[in-house]
Design an enzyme around this catalytic site. Structure first.
Site, PDB file in Angstrom:
ATOM      1  NE  ARG A 104       1.629  -2.934   4.044  1.00  0.00           N
ATOM      2  CZ  ARG A 104       1.834  -2.776   5.335  1.00  0.00           C
ATOM      3  NH1 ARG A 104       1.722  -1.583   5.881  1.00  0.00           N
ATOM      4  NH2 ARG A 104       2.149  -3.790   6.101  1.00  0.00           N
ATOM      5  CB  THR A 108       7.418   3.234  -1.293  1.00  0.00           C
ATOM      6  OG1 THR A 108       6.470   2.343  -1.903  1.00  0.00           O
ATOM      7  CG2 THR A 108       8.632   3.371  -2.194  1.00  0.00           C
TER       8      THR A 108
HETATM    9  N1  URA Z   1      -1.543  -5.375   7.575  1.00  0.00           N
HETATM   10  C1  URA Z   1      -1.651  -6.406   8.441  1.00  0.00           C
HETATM   11  O1  URA Z   1      -2.037  -7.502   8.071  1.00  0.00           O
HETATM   12  N2  URA Z   1      -1.281  -6.202   9.723  1.00  0.00           N
HETATM   13  C2  URA Z   1      -0.861  -5.019  10.183  1.00  0.00           C
HETATM   14  O2  URA Z   1      -0.575  -4.896  11.369  1.00  0.00           O
HETATM   15  C3  URA Z   1      -0.771  -3.958   9.252  1.00  0.00           C
HETATM   16  C4  URA Z   1      -1.109  -4.157   7.958  1.00  0.00           C
END
Ligand code: URA
Length: 209
Positions: A104, A108
């Site tokens: 991720r 963004t």
């Molecule tokens: N990824 C995680 O590990 N925990 C979350 O709460 C959201 C995305």
């Protein structure tokens, strides 16, 4: 919420509650995730295709049903998906396994792909994508989009926890993909974490924090 299967079996709920506790050790978190994923595998494989084979019992010949595990592919979204994958393979040891590496972007919150490795003949296979947390939904949407390029027979998505935002994003992009989850939590926070949630699943599985 059509196409969302909430697995509310007492064993699943009990284990999930123990995992959410912030003082659960890495060891117990990992063990519980493994057990819980095995239970989720029962639900997600409920309608899997079977074939009939001839077998011989100690008394006579008969027919028995078997799952064609080789047609099933578990696709783990790295890295936290690994925790679910192990539990699922306990009960479907013949399944093939694919991996998708997505991270991720912290600014963004969108998904960026860095790894993609699948078995061959994906157009003949039923896929179960696994990732413990369906949070923003961006990784799940990107993973499923990528897998659809291979024209598999079907795709299902299994997580432990999700939230209304994640379900909405996923269903808008892929309404044909059923979601199996042990809980639908309240909301996302501003960092994309599920509340009340269980924290960062990857860190809790691997003890990296
Ligand atoms: N990824 C995680 O590990 N925990 C979350 O709460 C959201 C995305």
């Amino acid at each position: 919420m059509s196409n969302v299967h909430l697995v509310d079996h007492p064993l699943v709920q009990h284990k999930l509650t123990l995992m959410r506790r912030k003082d659960a050790s890495t060891n117990s978190f990992r063990r519980l995730l493994n057990e819980l994923s095995t239970l989720m595998a029962y639900e997600v494989t409920r309608d899997v295709a079977m074939s009939e084979i001839d077998i011989e019992t100690p008394l006579e010949m008969t027919k028995g049903k078997v799952i064609d595990g080789k047609k099933l592919v578990f696709v783990s979204i790295l890295r936290a998906g690994t925790g679910i994958l192990d539990g699922m393979l306990n009960v479907v040891p013949g399944a093939r396994v694919g991996h998708i590496g997505l991270y991720r972007d912290p600014k963004t919150l969108t998904a960026v792909e860095y790894y993609f490795k699948m078995p061959g003949d994906m157009h003949e296979r039923d896929i179960v994508v696994v990732d413990p947390m369906l949070a923003t939904g961006n990784s799940a949407v990107a993973a499923v989009e990528r897998l659809k390029e291979l024209s598999p027979k079907s795709i299902k998505f299994v997580c432990l926890l999700t939230c209304p935002e994640g379900i909405k994003t996923m269903q808008e992009a892929h309404p044909d993909v059923p979601i199996y989850t042990a809980a639908i939590d309240r909301q996302l926070n501003e960092h994309g974490y599920i509340l009340p949630g269980l924290g960062d699943a990857g860190d809790r599985i691997f003890g990296t924090k």
